[in-house]
Write a protein that holds these residues in place. Structure first.
Motif, PDB file in Angstrom:
ATOM      1  N   MET A   1       3.242  32.789  67.697  1.00 21.56           N
ATOM      2  CA  MET A   1       4.184  32.754  68.797  1.00 21.56           C
ATOM      3  C   MET A   1       5.255  33.828  68.602  1.00 21.56           C
ATOM      4  SD  MET A   1       3.290  30.367  70.895  1.00 21.56           S
ATOM      5  CE  MET A   1       4.450  29.893  72.068  1.00 21.56           C
ATOM      6  N   ILE A   2       5.746  34.324  69.676  1.00 22.44           N
ATOM      7  CA  ILE A   2       6.852  35.274  69.660  1.00 22.44           C
ATOM      8  C   ILE A   2       8.163  34.497  69.759  1.00 22.44           C
ATOM      9  CG2 ILE A   2       8.001  37.108  70.967  1.00 22.44           C
ATOM     10  CD1 ILE A   2       5.555  38.132  69.642  1.00 22.44           C
ATOM     11  N   ASP A   3       9.076  34.804  68.885  1.00 13.45           N
ATOM     12  CA  ASP A   3      10.410  34.216  68.960  1.00 13.45           C
ATOM     13  C   ASP A   3      11.192  35.025  69.992  1.00 13.45           C
ATOM     14  OD1 ASP A   3      13.080  33.490  68.670  1.00 13.45           O
ATOM     15  OD2 ASP A   3      12.929  33.272  66.503  1.00 13.45           O
ATOM     16  N   VAL A   4      11.377  34.472  71.170  1.00 12.56           N
ATOM     17  CA  VAL A   4      12.007  35.208  72.260  1.00 12.56           C
ATOM     18  C   VAL A   4      13.481  35.500  71.998  1.00 12.56           C
ATOM     19  CG1 VAL A   4      10.375  34.450  74.012  1.00 12.56           C
ATOM     20  CG2 VAL A   4      12.427  33.096  73.601  1.00 12.56           C
ATOM     21  N   LYS A   5      14.079  34.803  71.057  1.00  8.29           N
ATOM     22  CA  LYS A   5      15.486  35.079  70.732  1.00  8.29           C
ATOM     23  C   LYS A   5      15.622  36.287  69.816  1.00  8.29           C
ATOM     24  CE  LYS A   5      17.177  30.385  71.341  1.00  8.29           C
ATOM     25  NZ  LYS A   5      17.824  29.246  70.712  1.00  8.29           N
ATOM     26  N   SER A   6      14.693  36.464  68.883  1.00  8.00           N
ATOM     27  CA  SER A   6      14.826  37.561  67.926  1.00  8.00           C
ATOM     28  C   SER A   6      13.977  38.784  68.278  1.00  8.00           C
ATOM     29  CB  SER A   6      14.488  37.092  66.512  1.00  8.00           C
ATOM     30  OG  SER A   6      13.126  36.703  66.438  1.00  8.00           O
ATOM     31  N   ALA A   7      12.946  38.633  69.103  1.00  8.08           N
ATOM     32  CA  ALA A   7      12.066  39.755  69.442  1.00  8.08           C
ATOM     33  C   ALA A   7      12.818  40.952  70.036  1.00  8.08           C
ATOM     34  CB  ALA A   7      10.954  39.297  70.380  1.00  8.08           C
ATOM     35  N   PRO A   8      13.803  40.748  70.915  1.00  5.74           N
ATOM     36  CA  PRO A   8      14.525  41.909  71.438  1.00  5.74           C
ATOM     37  C   PRO A   8      15.257  42.696  70.340  1.00  5.74           C
ATOM     38  CG  PRO A   8      14.908  40.013  72.842  1.00  5.74           C
ATOM     39  CD  PRO A   8      14.190  39.515  71.619  1.00  5.74           C
ATOM     40  N   TYR A   9      15.674  42.007  69.288  1.00  4.47           N
ATOM     41  CA  TYR A   9      16.368  42.691  68.193  1.00  4.47           C
ATOM     42  C   TYR A   9      15.381  43.371  67.259  1.00  4.47           C
ATOM     43  CZ  TYR A   9      20.196  40.281  70.259  1.00  4.47           C
ATOM     44  OH  TYR A   9      21.113  39.845  71.180  1.00  4.47           O
ATOM     45  N   ALA A  10      14.169  42.823  67.174  1.00  2.13           N
ATOM     46  CA  ALA A  10      13.112  43.494  66.416  1.00  2.13           C
ATOM     47  C   ALA A  10      12.753  44.814  67.097  1.00  2.13           C
ATOM     48  CB  ALA A  10      11.889  42.587  66.310  1.00  2.13           C
ATOM     49  N   ALA A  11      12.620  44.782  68.418  1.00  2.00           N
ATOM     50  CA  ALA A  11      12.331  46.005  69.171  1.00  2.00           C
ATOM     51  C   ALA A  11      13.484  47.005  69.038  1.00  2.00           C
ATOM     52  CB  ALA A  11      12.070  45.680  70.638  1.00  2.00           C
ATOM     53  N   LEU A  12      14.715  46.515  69.082  1.00  3.63           N
ATOM     54  CA  LEU A  12      15.885  47.385  68.885  1.00  3.63           C
ATOM     55  C   LEU A  12      15.828  48.058  67.521  1.00  3.63           C
ATOM     56  CD1 LEU A  12      18.795  48.425  69.528  1.00  3.63           C
ATOM     57  CD2 LEU A  12      19.618  46.258  68.572  1.00  3.63           C
ATOM     58  N   LEU A  13      15.515  47.304  66.481  1.00  5.13           N
ATOM     59  CA  LEU A  13      15.429  47.856  65.127  1.00  5.13           C
ATOM     60  C   LEU A  13      14.358  48.937  65.040  1.00  5.13           C
ATOM     61  CD1 LEU A  13      16.326  47.742  62.152  1.00  5.13           C
ATOM     62  CD2 LEU A  13      14.622  45.934  61.829  1.00  5.13           C
ATOM     63  N   LEU A  14      13.181  48.665  65.587  1.00  2.78           N
ATOM     64  CA  LEU A  14      12.110  49.669  65.600  1.00  2.78           C
ATOM     65  C   LEU A  14      12.528  50.903  66.390  1.00  2.78           C
ATOM     66  CD1 LEU A  14       8.847  47.585  66.155  1.00  2.78           C
ATOM     67  CD2 LEU A  14       9.531  48.846  64.109  1.00  2.78           C
ATOM     68  N   ARG A  15      13.145  50.679  67.532  1.00  2.00           N
ATOM     69  CA  ARG A  15      13.567  51.766  68.411  1.00  2.00           C
ATOM     70  C   ARG A  15      14.567  52.684  67.729  1.00  2.00           C
ATOM     71  NH1 ARG A  15      16.623  49.179  72.592  1.00  2.00           N
ATOM     72  NH2 ARG A  15      18.339  50.547  72.042  1.00  2.00           N
ATOM     73  N   VAL A  16      15.599  52.111  67.143  1.00  2.00           N
ATOM     74  CA  VAL A  16      16.665  52.920  66.539  1.00  2.00           C
ATOM     75  C   VAL A  16      16.178  53.608  65.260  1.00  2.00           C
ATOM     76  CG1 VAL A  16      18.952  52.815  65.470  1.00  2.00           C
ATOM     77  CG2 VAL A  16      18.513  51.599  67.618  1.00  2.00           C
TER      78      VAL A  16
ATOM     79  N   ALA B   1      16.733  44.810  72.822  1.00  2.00           N
ATOM     80  CA  ALA B   1      18.161  44.597  73.103  1.00  2.00           C
ATOM     81  C   ALA B   1      18.900  45.927  73.219  1.00  2.00           C
ATOM     82  CB  ALA B   1      18.779  43.754  71.990  1.00  2.00           C
ATOM     83  N   LEU B   2      19.978  45.899  73.976  1.00  2.00           N
ATOM     84  CA  LEU B   2      20.922  47.010  74.087  1.00  2.00           C
ATOM     85  C   LEU B   2      20.305  48.314  74.581  1.00  2.00           C
ATOM     86  CD1 LEU B   2      22.874  46.373  70.754  1.00  2.00           C
ATOM     87  CD2 LEU B   2      23.420  45.498  73.045  1.00  2.00           C
ATOM     88  N   ALA B   3      19.298  48.210  75.435  1.00  2.00           N
ATOM     89  CA  ALA B   3      18.689  49.406  76.002  1.00  2.00           C
ATOM     90  C   ALA B   3      19.582  49.945  77.106  1.00  2.00           C
ATOM     91  CB  ALA B   3      17.303  49.093  76.547  1.00  2.00           C
TER      92      ALA B   3
END
Length: 134
Positions: A1-16, A125-127
């Motif tokens: 399962m995807i944790d919808v609360k933390s997934a946006p911050y995981a994507a932010l970390l990968l992105r930055v 997050a923060l896009a």
């Protein structure tokens, strides 16, 4: 399962993180290797010199876009063939390990997989300017 609360911050970390690495690589090509040196290296691989300039520009502009969260999916998707091309043309003959002389193909292939995952994940997050699907 995807944790919808933390997934946006995981994507932010990968992105930055990957965006910062792209910018660093692009600026190294610009200020250390110089545009002429970068073009010469690409030509030594049998590629057109202008492709070195295009790669340098993509790394700087695309990396900044990732950091800011501008068109993340598109930038990440474009990065996949760029990175696989680097793995094949510049690093394949150096073997697997990136610690090998000239850098092996493992790192750009891993980076391509991370970009593919980011293209699937989205902006996170923060896009600043996410491209919406649908």
């Amino acid at each position: 399962m995807i944790d919808v609360k933390s997934a946006p911050y995981a994507a932010l970390l990968l992105r930055v993180c990957t965006g910062a690495l792209f910018v660093t690589h692009g600026l190294t090509k610009l200020f250390v290797f110089t545009p002429a040196g970068t073009m010469g290296f690409f030509e030594s691989l049998g590629l057109p010199g202008w492709l070195g300039l295009a790669t340098m520009l993509f790394e700087i502009v695309g990396g900044a876009a990732l950091i800011l969260g501008v068109a993340t999916r598109l930038v990440a998707l474009v990065a996949v063939p760029v990175l696989l091309g680097a793995a094949i043309t510049a690093h394949w003959s150096n073997g697997f390990g990136f610690s090998n002389a000239g850098g092996g193909w493992e790192y750009p292939v891993m980076w391509a997989a991370v970009m593919a995952a980011l293209a699937l994940l989205g902006d996170g997050a923060l896009a600043f300017w996410p491209l919406k699907r649908g």
